[in-house]
Design an enzyme around this catalytic site. Structure first.
Site, PDB file in Angstrom:
ATOM      1  N   LYS A 160      14.885 -21.661 -32.616  1.00 44.23           N
ATOM      2  CA  LYS A 160      15.329 -22.633 -33.628  1.00 44.23           C
ATOM      3  C   LYS A 160      16.118 -21.938 -34.738  1.00 44.23           C
ATOM      4  CE  LYS A 160      11.465 -25.658 -32.497  1.00 44.23           C
ATOM      5  NZ  LYS A 160      10.107 -26.114 -32.804  1.00 44.23           N
ATOM      6  N   GLN A 198       5.471 -25.289 -37.169  1.00 41.35           N
ATOM      7  CA  GLN A 198       5.325 -25.123 -35.720  1.00 41.35           C
ATOM      8  C   GLN A 198       3.878 -25.375 -35.281  1.00 41.35           C
ATOM      9  OE1 GLN A 198       7.983 -24.482 -33.562  1.00 41.35           O
ATOM     10  NE2 GLN A 198       6.487 -24.892 -31.961  1.00 41.35           N
ATOM     11  N   ASP A 238      11.152 -32.819 -37.393  1.00 38.05           N
ATOM     12  CA  ASP A 238      10.487 -32.955 -36.089  1.00 38.05           C
ATOM     13  C   ASP A 238      10.274 -34.427 -35.745  1.00 38.05           C
ATOM     14  OD1 ASP A 238      10.085 -30.492 -34.860  1.00 38.05           O
ATOM     15  OD2 ASP A 238       8.352 -30.009 -36.116  1.00 38.05           O
TER      16      ASP A 238
END
Ligand code: NAP
Length: 291
Positions: free
Chosen positions: A52, A96, A119
Site C-alpha cells: 500500500k 491494518q 478501507d
C-alpha cells in the site's frame, strides 16, 4: 477463458491517479496523504502494508506509516487515531487488520473518522452503502466492481453466488451485486460455513465471488460452463521450490476450473492489486471532499 487481469487494470488506474495528482500539485496544492497503522509483526500484514505504501509513492501520494509493537494498549491506539482524525493534512487512515486480541476491532473501526475511512469499514459508510447513498465503498468489493466494469461483465438478471459473509468482503459484495446499478442488479445468494450442499448453489451460478480463505476449495465439478469467477482468497501454501517457502493460491482450484469459465480472476494478480487501486481511489476521493 479470459483472465480478469487485476494487475494490468490496477496499473492503468494508478496511471490515471498519478496524472490527476501531478496536475493538482503543479498548481501548488498538496498531494493526498494516506496514513497506515501497523501493529505487531504479522508477515501477511507487513506485506499488505508495504504494498500500500509503495503504491502511494507510485501515484505521488504522501504516505506515513506508524508501526507499533503488539503490546500497544487500546487506549494508546485510540488516542493516535483521534490525533490523526483531527489532522487536516491527512486524508485517509487505515488500521491494518487483524489486531492483537486485547484490542477491540469494532472500537478501532468506529473511532476512525468515517470521512477518512479509506478501507470503507466504518458503520456510517457501510450503512450509506446499503442505502445506496454516496459513501466510501469497502476497498476489496470496490476493486471487484471496477474489475467487472472493465471487462463489461453482464450482471443484471444473473445469479451471483457470494461465498463468505465477512464484513469486509462477502457481506458488502452481496449488497453491491444486488443494488439497482451497474455492476449489480444480480439475483444474489450468499453462502457461508453453515450452508448445506454448497455445490447445489455454485453449480447454478452465473457469477461466483469466492471470499472464504480455504485454499483451492472451489473445484471444477462445483461450477457450470461459462461461469464468471472472482477469486478473493489469498492463501499461503507451502512450496519448497520458492525462496519464501510458500506460494499464494486462491479459494478456487484455478487449474481445474479455468477451462469451464468465461472469465476468472487469477491469484495472485486479480483482486489483490484491485484492492490497493480501490484504496488509492478512495483516498483521492476523501482528499477531494476535504478540499
Ligand atoms: P473471513 O472473515 O474469515 O470470512 C470467511 C467466510 O467464509 C465466512 O463468512 C465463513 O462463514 C465462510 N466460510 C468458511 N468456511 C466455509 C465453507 N466451507 N463453505 C462456505 N463458506 C465458508 O475471511 P475474509 O476476510 O472475508 O477473507 C476471505 C479470503 O479473502 C481470505 O483468503 C483473505 O485472505 C482474502 N482476502 C483477500 C483480499 C484481497 O485484497 N485480495 C482482501 C480481503 C480478504 P461463517 O461466517 O459462517 O464463519
Amino acid at each position: 477463458m479470459q483472465l480478469l487481469d487485476g494487475k494490468s487494470l490496477s496499473t492503468k488506474l494508478k496511471t490515471h491517479i498519478k496524472t490527476e495528482v501531478d496536475s493538482l500539485t503543479s498548481t501548488g496544492k498538496r498531494a493526498p496523504h494516506l496514513v497506515a497503522i501497523l501493529i505487531g509483526a504479522n508477515p501477511a500484514s507487513e506485506t499488505y502494508v508495504a504494498a500500500k505504501i509503495k503504491s502511494c509513492e507510485e501515484v505521488g501520494f504522501q504516505s506515513t506509516l506508524y508501526r507499533y509493537d503488539a503490546s500497544i494498549t487500546e487506549a494508546e491506539l485510540l488516542q493516535k487515531i483521534n490525533e490523526i482524525n483531527a489532522d487536516s493534512s491527512i486524508d485517509g487512515l487505515l488500521v491494518q487488520l487483524p489486531l492483537p486480541k486485547h484490542i477491540n476491532e469494532t472500537k478501532v473501526v468506529e473511532t476512525v473518522d468515517y470521512r477518512k475511512d479509506v478501507d470503507g469499514f466504518h458503520p456510517t459508510n457501510i450503512g450509506r452503502m446499503a442505502k445506496g447513498l454516496p459513501c466510501t465503498l469497502p476497498a476489496t468489493p470496490y476493486g471487484i466492481l471496477k474489475l467487472l466494469e472493465e471487462y463489461k461483465i453482464e450482471t443484471a438478471g444473473k445469479h451471483c453466488v457470494v461465498i463468505g459473509r465477512s464484513h469486509i468482503v462477502g457481506s458488502p459484495m452481496s449488497i453491491l451485486m444486488a443494488r439497482n446499478d451497474y455492476p449489480g442488479n444480480a439475483t444474489v445468494t450468499i453462502c457461508h460455513s453453515k450452508t448445506k450442499d454448497l455445490s447445489s448453489f455454485t453449480r447454478n451460478a452465473d457469477i461466483i465471488i469466492a471470499a472464504v480463505g480455504i485454499p483451492q476449495m472451489l473445484k471444477a465439478d462445483m461450477v457450470k460452463d461459462g461461469v464468471v469467477i472472482v477469486d478473493v482468497g489469498t492463501n499461503r501454501i507451502e512450496d519448497a521450490t520458492k525462496k519464501s517457502g510458500f506460494r499464494l493460491v486462491g479459494d478456487v482450484d484455478f487449474d481445474s476450473v479455468k477451462d469451464k469459465c468465461s472469465y476468472i480472476s487469477p491469484v495472485p494478480g486479480g483482486v489483490g492489486p484491485m484492492t490497493i487501486a480501490a484504496l488509492l481511489l478512495n483516498t483521492l476521493d476523501t482528499y477531494k471532499r476535504g478540499e
